[in-house]
Design a protein around this motif. Structure first.
Motif, PDB file in Angstrom:
ATOM      1  N   LYS A  91       0.791  -1.123  -0.423  1.00 43.17           N
ATOM      2  CA  LYS A  91      -0.487  -0.157   0.122  1.00 43.17           C
ATOM      3  C   LYS A  91       0.928   1.320   0.194  1.00 43.17           C
ATOM      4  N   LEU A  92       0.286   1.876  -0.748  1.00 41.62           N
ATOM      5  CA  LEU A  92       2.116   3.441  -1.479  1.00 41.62           C
ATOM      6  C   LEU A  92       0.514   4.443  -1.162  1.00 41.62           C
ATOM      7  N   SER A  93       0.729   5.402  -0.311  1.00 41.31           N
ATOM      8  CA  SER A  93      -0.632   6.203   0.728  1.00 41.31           C
ATOM      9  C   SER A  93       0.765   8.154  -0.088  1.00 41.31           C
ATOM     10  N   THR A  94       0.996   8.679  -0.867  1.00 41.21           N
ATOM     11  CA  THR A  94       1.205   9.797  -0.934  1.00 41.21           C
ATOM     12  C   THR A  94       0.457  10.937  -0.533  1.00 41.21           C
ATOM     13  N   SER A  95      -0.656  11.204   0.564  1.00 42.53           N
ATOM     14  CA  SER A  95      -1.489  11.857   1.139  1.00 42.53           C
ATOM     15  C   SER A  95      -0.447  12.530   1.588  1.00 42.53           C
ATOM     16  N   PRO A  96      -0.464  13.967   1.826  1.00 45.97           N
ATOM     17  CA  PRO A  96       0.544  15.095   2.759  1.00 45.97           C
ATOM     18  C   PRO A  96       0.754  14.720   3.977  1.00 45.97           C
ATOM     19  N   GLN A  97      -0.303  13.991   4.639  1.00 47.98           N
ATOM     20  CA  GLN A  97      -0.378  13.400   5.753  1.00 47.98           C
ATOM     21  C   GLN A  97       0.680  12.107   6.557  1.00 47.98           C
ATOM     22  N   TYR A  98       0.413  11.318   5.527  1.00 47.60           N
ATOM     23  CA  TYR A  98       1.691  10.196   5.632  1.00 47.60           C
ATOM     24  C   TYR A  98       2.888  10.045   5.160  1.00 47.60           C
ATOM     25  N   ARG A  99       3.334  11.099   3.961  1.00 45.32           N
ATOM     26  CA  ARG A  99       4.829  11.302   3.488  1.00 45.32           C
ATOM     27  C   ARG A  99       6.073  11.599   4.331  1.00 45.32           C
ATOM     28  N   ASN A 100       6.498  10.652   4.081  1.00 44.57           N
ATOM     29  CA  ASN A 100       7.993  11.595   4.891  1.00 44.57           C
ATOM     30  C   ASN A 100       8.754  10.838   3.749  1.00 44.57           C
ATOM     31  N   PRO A 101      10.240  10.934   4.159  1.00 40.10           N
ATOM     32  CA  PRO A 101      11.825  11.254   2.946  1.00 40.10           C
ATOM     33  C   PRO A 101      11.267   9.790   2.490  1.00 40.10           C
ATOM     34  N   SER A 102      11.516   8.929   3.313  1.00 36.61           N
ATOM     35  CA  SER A 102      11.581   7.184   2.452  1.00 36.61           C
ATOM     36  C   SER A 102      10.161   7.048   1.931  1.00 36.61           C
ATOM     37  N   THR A 103       8.733   7.173   1.811  1.00 35.31           N
ATOM     38  CA  THR A 103       7.715   7.458   0.731  1.00 35.31           C
ATOM     39  C   THR A 103       8.302   8.542  -0.664  1.00 35.31           C
ATOM     40  N   ASP A 104       8.931   9.366  -1.002  1.00 36.52           N
ATOM     41  CA  ASP A 104       9.081   9.812  -1.560  1.00 36.52           C
ATOM     42  C   ASP A 104      10.339  10.046  -2.258  1.00 36.52           C
ATOM     43  N   SER A 105      10.875   8.768  -1.789  1.00 39.94           N
ATOM     44  CA  SER A 105      12.511   8.502  -2.367  1.00 39.94           C
ATOM     45  C   SER A 105      11.931   7.162  -3.259  1.00 39.94           C
ATOM     46  N   LEU A 106      10.944   6.161  -2.495  1.00 38.78           N
ATOM     47  CA  LEU A 106      10.121   5.295  -3.665  1.00 38.78           C
ATOM     48  C   LEU A 106       9.603   6.016  -4.426  1.00 38.78           C
ATOM     49  N   VAL A 107       8.979   6.617  -4.617  1.00 36.10           N
ATOM     50  CA  VAL A 107       7.814   7.763  -5.565  1.00 36.10           C
ATOM     51  C   VAL A 107       8.905   8.107  -6.568  1.00 36.10           C
ATOM     52  N   ARG A 108       9.628   9.099  -6.131  1.00 34.10           N
ATOM     53  CA  ARG A 108      10.290   9.072  -7.665  1.00 34.10           C
ATOM     54  C   ARG A 108      11.725   8.176  -8.018  1.00 34.10           C
ATOM     55  N   ASP A 109      11.865   6.699  -7.444  1.00 31.24           N
ATOM     56  CA  ASP A 109      12.564   5.632  -7.952  1.00 31.24           C
ATOM     57  C   ASP A 109      10.851   5.164  -8.895  1.00 31.24           C
ATOM     58  N   ILE A 110      10.137   5.116  -8.958  1.00 33.32           N
ATOM     59  CA  ILE A 110       9.018   4.902  -9.967  1.00 33.32           C
ATOM     60  C   ILE A 110       9.544   5.647 -10.743  1.00 33.32           C
ATOM     61  N   GLU A 111       8.960   6.163 -10.379  1.00 35.63           N
ATOM     62  CA  GLU A 111       8.617   7.386 -11.760  1.00 35.63           C
ATOM     63  C   GLU A 111       9.932   7.708 -12.917  1.00 35.63           C
ATOM     64  N   ALA A 112      11.040   7.191 -12.296  1.00 39.52           N
ATOM     65  CA  ALA A 112      11.797   7.292 -12.956  1.00 39.52           C
ATOM     66  C   ALA A 112      11.637   6.027 -13.752  1.00 39.52           C
ATOM     67  N   GLN A 113      11.642   5.036 -13.163  1.00 41.47           N
ATOM     68  CA  GLN A 113      12.041   3.132 -13.720  1.00 41.47           C
ATOM     69  C   GLN A 113      10.830   3.492 -15.127  1.00 41.47           C
ATOM     70  N   ASN A 114       9.312   3.741 -14.551  1.00 43.38           N
ATOM     71  CA  ASN A 114       8.004   4.007 -15.895  1.00 43.38           C
ATOM     72  C   ASN A 114       9.192   5.591 -16.976  1.00 43.38           C
ATOM     73  N   ARG A 115       9.748   6.344 -16.724  1.00 43.00           N
ATOM     74  CA  ARG A 115      10.057   6.963 -17.802  1.00 43.00           C
ATOM     75  C   ARG A 115      11.612   6.099 -18.538  1.00 43.00           C
ATOM     76  N   LEU A 116      12.028   5.393 -17.578  1.00 42.33           N
ATOM     77  CA  LEU A 116      13.326   4.808 -18.381  1.00 42.33           C
ATOM     78  C   LEU A 116      12.447   4.040 -19.343  1.00 42.33           C
ATOM     79  N   LEU A 117      11.388   3.092 -18.767  1.00 44.23           N
ATOM     80  CA  LEU A 117      10.722   2.339 -19.824  1.00 44.23           C
ATOM     81  C   LEU A 117       9.902   2.320 -20.810  1.00 44.23           C
ATOM     82  N   ASP A 118       9.164   3.955 -20.254  1.00 44.38           N
ATOM     83  CA  ASP A 118       8.797   5.005 -21.741  1.00 44.38           C
ATOM     84  C   ASP A 118       9.484   4.886 -23.143  1.00 44.38           C
ATOM     85  N   ASN A 119      10.895   5.302 -22.721  1.00 43.08           N
ATOM     86  CA  ASN A 119      12.201   5.899 -23.229  1.00 43.08           C
ATOM     87  C   ASN A 119      12.341   4.498 -24.347  1.00 43.08           C
ATOM     88  N   LEU A 120      12.271   3.507 -23.826  1.00 38.84           N
ATOM     89  CA  LEU A 120      12.991   2.315 -24.282  1.00 38.84           C
ATOM     90  C   LEU A 120      12.258   1.384 -25.777  1.00 38.84           C
TER      91      LEU A 120
END
Length: 295
Positions: free
Chosen positions: A259-288
């Motif tokens: 369960k991933l929650s990006t709501s502001p009240q539950y966001r913390n540095p570890s959650t933001d880092s995981l979201v950024r990694d997933i978005e970067a991976q998605n952009r890389l797959l789109d480029n490929l």
């Protein structure tokens, strides 16, 4: 006899509970010496036969080898008889060996007093002393003794100028006993202690209940929700799992997702880092995908 009537009049005119009795002002202990007199405090009905027998038991003979005298004493009453030449208010006397006459060494008293830690009874206004000025007196010093078999044991201690005489009285009746007012005070103290204990126990239970309710609220709302939601595995409740197991035999359990929650009240540095990694991976797959399509 007149001495019994005198003692009885003292009882009826004053406080019966304080006849030949005293309360220690320092300790509050109550000492009743009336059992050594001819009219004890518990003798409500005057029985002449019993009174006569008690009088025989409260007439003490004391032998003194130092002065070669035989003393006769009463406690809070007179030991005299109708044949004696001394007054019937006499509390102690002796027989003069030369003149063969009774010599009063003090009139009996019914008010014992504490002199320091010693309980004493003073007999005063006796016959004239040899100096021709003072009158004879006696001091009875009472000592608590629970081992003697008789009601009292009286010893002659000494005399001063053949004018003052000192005696020691050992008796179980010189030991402190409870008093009615003391019983009431003890009952009040016990009730006060019980009331304080009840209030303390009630306060402790109330405080414990408040703390327990507060901890339960924190465990349900703060402690569990404070953990990062991406670390929380979604699981159905226990009763729902039991319900599914009953009606779905052998059905494979589904893998629970993260369960991933990006709501502001539950966001913390570890959650933001995981979201950024997933978005970067998605952009890389789109480029490929785009590169492979162009080629």
């Amino acid at each position: 006899m007149v001495n019994r009537h005198a003692a009885s009049s003292d009882i009826s005119s004053g406080d019966k509970e304080l006849f030949c009795a005293v309360m220690n002002p320092l300790t509050g202990n109550y000492i009743d010496l009336s059992q050594l007199s001819t009219t004890p405090n518990n003798l409500h009905k005057v029985d002449h036969n019993r009174d006569r027998k008690d009088w025989e038991k409260t007439r003490w003979m004391v032998r003194s080898r130092e002065v070669n005298l035989n003393f006769t004493l009463g406690i809070c009453s007179s030991p005299t008889t109708d044949e004696d030449s001394v007054s019937n208010s006499t509390g102690a006397y002796y027989v003069d060996p030369d003149q063969h006459q009774e010599v009063s060494i003090g009139d009996f008293a019914t008010t014992p007093r504490f002199m320091g830690k010693k309980l004493t009874l003073a007999y005063e206004n006796g016959d004239m002393c040899p100096n021709g000025v003072d009158r004879r007196a006696s001091i009875l010093n009472f000592v608590c003794d629970k081992e003697i078999s008789t009601k009292a044991q009286i010893n002659f201690v000494g005399s001063l100028h053949n004018c003052s005489y000192f005696f020691e009285v050992k008796s179980i009746y010189a030991c402190p006993t409870s008093h009615k007012s003391n019983d009431v005070n003890v009952l009040g103290i016990f009730f006060g202690i019980f009331l304080v204990f009840f209030l303390v126990e009630w306060g402790r239970r109330w405080f414990y209940g408040r703390v327990r309710a507060r901890l339960r609220y924190n465990n349900e709302s703060t402690v569990i929700d404070a953990r990062p939601h991406w670390e929380t595995i979604e699981r159905p409740s226990s009763w729902r799992r039991v319900f599914k197991n009953v009606f779905r035999f052998g059905a494979p359990a589904k893998n629970a997702g993260i369960k991933l929650s990006t709501s502001p009240q539950y966001r913390n540095p570890s959650t933001d880092s995981l979201v950024r990694d997933i978005e970067a991976q998605n952009r890389l797959l789109d480029n490929l995908d785009a590169t492979s399509a162009s080629s």
